[in-house]
Design an enzyme around this catalytic site. Structure first.
Site, PDB file in Angstrom:
ATOM      1  CG  LEU A 273     -12.119  10.713  -2.606  1.00 43.19           C
ATOM      2  CD1 LEU A 273     -10.770  10.779  -3.294  1.00 43.19           C
ATOM      3  CD2 LEU A 273     -12.623  12.096  -2.259  1.00 43.19           C
ATOM      4  CG  ASP A 274     -11.555   8.646   0.670  1.00 43.47           C
ATOM      5  OD1 ASP A 274     -10.357   8.542   0.338  1.00 43.47           O
ATOM      6  OD2 ASP A 274     -12.052   9.698   1.100  1.00 43.47           O
ATOM      7  CD  GLU A 275     -16.964   4.264  -1.107  1.00 41.18           C
ATOM      8  OE1 GLU A 275     -17.137   3.036  -1.025  1.00 41.18           O
ATOM      9  OE2 GLU A 275     -17.418   5.075  -0.270  1.00 41.18           O
TER      10      GLU A 275
END
Lengths: 287, 287, 287, 287
Positions: D231-233
Site C-alpha cells: 500500500l502506497d509503496e
C-alpha cells in the site's frame, strides 16, 4: 512594509491566549494609550473546540521602560496571555553553528551584510576550520572547535560558554552535522533553528537525499524547524521543495538541495528575527 | 546526470537544421563510428510548417583532432546543419561585468567556487570599486573601469581589450547598469547574457520594480536573455517569478527581486555553460 | 479557518481610511460592545507618505439591524472611513457570462456545487448555446443571448435587465469574448471580474498566447482583474504562471493556459466572495 | 509538440536496455529504413555502475503490420531490450474507479471531453451511486457496484469481468477508497494508477490530511503512483504540493488538497496515455 528596514522605534508584540471576546479591544486600547500606532497586525483564533487566540502587532511607539510591567498587569495577566515584545532597535544576537558546507552560512552572511537580516552575528562556531576566512573577511569572529566522541561534552561546554559570554539570543544550525545534547538544547528552548535536507516528516534522519533518490520521489525538499530533544521532530517553521527527475543522480539532488536549504533556512531565520513565529506545542504559527 | 560534474572526455553536440527523415540515424551512426557513447540526448522538431530539427547530445568519446572536419564534411554539410561541439575538458572562459549590486555576482562566484559552474572566470570588470575584495579574496582579478558619458567609448575599448587578451568566450552582465554599444555587442553575438529585473516583456526599460509596484501586479519576475541591439528584446533564456502582496513596499520588491534575479541568471549561465541553448531568431531552445 | 464553510452569523468587515493612532482600538471596542468575537483579522498601514490604513475583520456576532447605522455614526464618520460589512448568511448573487470555452465555467460550477464557493448563481448568460446543458444539469438557468455588431446594444440591455431582475451583486466574465460598454461597466464598479489569458501587463489585448509564443517567454500566465473602461487595465486581483518550453506549440500553450486561467479566476472570485479585496485606485489589497 | 493532438500515424516507442555504444544509431537507422521521421525524442543513460539506457521516441510513420516482428528480431533481441510501441491512432481504453468524491473524476472527464486526454473511457465503476449522472450525461456507462467486507471478492470479480469485457488497458483509481486484492493488482501490472492525498512517503496510510495537520507541515501534497501489493509503496509517477498555514483547519487542507490531487492525477494519467513512463524497479522515468 513586510521586509522593509525597521525604524528603531518599531516594536513587535506577539500574543497567544485563550480566546474570548474583547482581546483585540483591550490590547489595542492599551497600545493607543501608550502612544502606539499599529503598522501591521494579524489576529487569528482557532476553532471553538481548541479556543485559542493569536496576535502579532507591529507598532510604532516611543520607548517606555514601564511599558512591559504595565502591559503585564493591565492586559496580560487578566487575559492569561503568553506574550513578548521586541524592539527593532534592540537587535537580536544570533550565533551560527556550521560544519564544512558553506551554502547556508554564506547565504545568511550575505543577507546580513546587505541589511536584509536585521540581526547581530557576534560569532560563528564550526567543528571544521574550512570556513574561517569567509567569516573573518566580514569581521565576524570564527571559533574552530573540533569535536570527537571523546571531546563532545567539553566542546559543547565551550560552545555554551561562548553563547553566554556573547549573550546570544538564538542559534542557527546552518548544516551543523553534530547532534546537540538535550542539556544544551534545554538552554535554548525554541531558540535553536535547524535546517534538515528533506521534506519532513519524509526522510528524517541521516542521508535524506540518498533515501529520496531510492524512493524515486519527484520533488525534494528542505525543512527548517526548532530543535527539540527528538531528532527532526521539532516544530516546523518553513518548508519548500524543488522538482527533480530521472536525470538527476544523487550528486545532482545534493546540488539542487543546496538552493532549497539556504532559501528555507533564511526564510525561517528571518521570520524568527522579525518575531513572526509563535510555537504552540509541536506546531508553529508564522504570521 | 543533469548537473553532475562532467568527466573530461565528455562532449556536447548542439545541432539545428531543416527537418527530414534520417538525421538522428546519420548523426548517431557517425558518433558510433567515432567511438562515442551517448549519455543523454534530446531531439525535437517543430511543426511541419516551420520544418526545423534540433538536437543536443552529451557523449563520452575519446578526443580526436580530426572529428570536427570529418563531421562537417560527412554529416553537417550534406544535412545543411548549424552545429557546434564543446568538450567538457575545455572549460569556457567567462567574464563578469557588474556595477555596485553584489547579489548576482556573489551567487555566480559561490557556485563557481563550489564546482557547480564548470567554467573559468579570468576576470570581473566593474564601473565601481565596491566589489573588488569579494573577487580578489577568491583569487579572481578585478578591474575597476569607471565610466562617464565622455569616457564611455574608451572604457568600452578597454573592456574589449581585456576580453581579447583573456580570450573570453562569453560575458555575463550581473546587474551591470550600463548599456553596451552595438559595436561591442556585435563582437559577442549570443554570447552576452543579461539579467533584467522584470518578467519581460512586462516592464522593459528602467525602474521595473517601480512600474510593477505602480501597476499592482501580484508576481514580480526576472528575465535572463542574450543581449542584442534592442534593449531588453533579446532571446529569453530563463524567467521566474515570486509572489508579492500589498504588504510589500518598493524596497521589499527590490529585496525579493534579488533572489529571483540571482537564481534566474545562474540558471541561464549554467545552461549556456552546459551547451543547452540554441538561439533561433529571437527565441531560444533550452534543452 | 481560511476557507472553511462560514457559519451563518459570521460577518466580514472591510475598512480603509486615513491612518492615525487608535483606529483598531476604536473599531474593536465598538465590535466588543456589539457582542462580536474576532475570528480572524488583518490590519495594514502604508508608508507615512501615503498614510492609509486597511483592515479586514471576520467576526462572529448576533445579527443586529441597527449595527450599520451605529457603526457609521460612532466609528466610520469620525474616522473618515470607507467601509462595508457582509454577513455570511446573506449569500452574494453571482452571474456568469461566458462564450464557448467551458473550462472556467465548469471550474466555478464545480466549486459552487461542492460548497467551496459560498455564493448563489441565479443565472449564466452566453452568446453561444454550447454550454447550456452544463448549467441546466445543475439547475442553473442559462440564457442564450447571441450578439452581433448590430445587436450589441440590445443584447447588453437584455443582460442588464436580467442582472436587475435577479438582483445580481457581481458578474464573472469566465472567458466571455465580448467587450462590455462603458455604460454597462459603470453599473457594476469593482463588481465585474474578468480573466485575461496572460500575465498582465504583458500581452494585453487579443491573442496573448500567440504573442507569448512569438516572444519566446518561458512562463505563461493569467490575470484576474476588475473590469474598468480601459481594456485589460483594471485593478489586478490575482495572477499566476506556468512553465513552458520549446516543446510547446501554440495549441499547447492554450491547453496549459486553461489550467492557470481557471485557477486564477477561481481564486479571485473566492477572494471577492469572502470580502478579502479592497480596491485602491488601480491596485488591490487582498487580505 | 508536447501536448498537441496527435495525428493518427504518430507512434511512440519506449525502450530500456543495458547501455552500450550504438543503441541510438541502431534504432534510428531501423526507424529511418521503416520510413519514420522522429518528431521528438529523449535518451538517457544512468551512471556506469548501473549501466542502463532509456529512450522515448515519438515518430511519424506509415502503419506497417510487420514492424513489430522486424524490430524485435533485428533490434530488440540483439540489444536485449524491453520495449513497446503505441500508435496514437489506437487509443488506449481507460477505466475509472471512484467512490463518492467527485473532483478527480470530473477533472478527468472534462479533459477527456475537451480532447486533452486522448483516450477512450468505456466505463466508470463506483461503490457509490453518487456520481452516476456526471458520467451518463457525457455518455459514459456507469456501473454501481457496492461493496462490503462480505461481498468484496464477488464485487472485485465483477469489476474484473467488466475490465475483460471492455478490453481495458489501464485503470485509474480516482479516489477509490477500497484496497484492491493482490490477485486483482497482478492482472494489471504497472497499469493501475492511484492518487494518494499526501506527499509520499510522508503520511502513507489512512487520513493523511489529519496527520499533516497534526505535524504542522507548511506544504501539503499529493502523489500519483502505480499500484503494487504494498500500500502506497508503488512507483511514483508525479507529485506536487501546495502551501498551507496556521489559518487552515483540517477541512481547508481537504479542500486545498482536492486541487492538488486532481492536477497530479491528471498529469500522471496523461503521461501514461502518452507513453512517457518507464517503470524501473520501484522508480519511474517520466520523459
Amino acid at each position: 512594509m513586510e521586509n522593509n528596514i525597521s525604524s528603531p522605534n518599531t516594536a513587535r508584540l506577539l500574543i497567544s491566549c485563550p480566546d474570548k471576546p474583547g482581546i483585540v479591544a483591550t490590547v489595542s486600547q492599551f497600545l493607543f494609550q501608550s502612544g502606539a500606532n499599529i503598522l501591521d497586525a494579524s489576529q487569528h483564533s482557532t476553532d471553538p473546540a481548541e479556543g485559542l487566540f493569536f496576535m502579532r502587532m507591529e507598532v510604532k511607539m516611543p520607548y517606555n521602560p514601564e511599558f512591559d510591567a504595565a502591559f503585564q498587569q493591565q492586559v496580560a495577566t487578566p487575559l492569561n496571555m503568553t506574550w513578548k515584545i521586541s524592539h527593532a532597535g534592540q537587535r537580536k544576537r544570533m550565533a551560527i553553528l556550521v560544519s564544512a558546507y558553506d551554502h547556508c552560512l554564506l547565504d545568511l552572511l550575505w543577507r546580513w551584510r546587505s541589511g536584509e537580516l536585521e540581526v547581530d552575528i557576534p560569532l560563528v562556531i564550526s567543528n571544521h576550520a574550512t570556513l574561517e576566512k569567509d567569516c573573518t573577511a566580514l569581521g565576524i569572529p570564527f571559533y574552530y572547535l573540533p569535536v570527537s566522541s571523546e571531546t563532545k561534552a567539553s566542546q559543547e561546554a565551550a560552545i555554551g560558554k561562548l553563547m553566554a559570554d556573547q549573550q546570544i539570543d538564538f542559534i542557527v544550525l546552518a548544516r551543523y552535522m553534530q547532534i546537540l545534547s538535550p542539556q544544551f538544547v534545554s538552554l535554548f528552548p525554541q531558540r535553536i533553528i535547524n535546517i534538515h535536507h528533506s521534506f519532513l516528516p519524509a526522510f528524517a534522519g541521516a542521508r535524506p537525499y540518498q533515501h529520496a533518490y531510492n524512493r524515486g520521489v519527484k520533488l525534494i525538499g528542505a525543512t527548517a524547524h526548532y530543535v527539540t530533544d527528538e531528532l527532526d521532530e521539532g516544530p516546523i517553521i518553513e518548508q519548500d521543495v524543488a522538482r527533480v527527475s530521472h536525470k538527476h543522480a544523487i550528486n545532482d539532488l545534493v546540488m539542487l538541495g543546496r538552493d532549497i536549504e539556504r532559501q528555507v533556512l533564511t526564510r525561517a531565520v528571518k521570520a524568527h528575527i522579525d518575531d513572526r513565529v509563535i510555537v504552540l506545542g509541536n506546531k508553529t504559527i508564522v504570521f
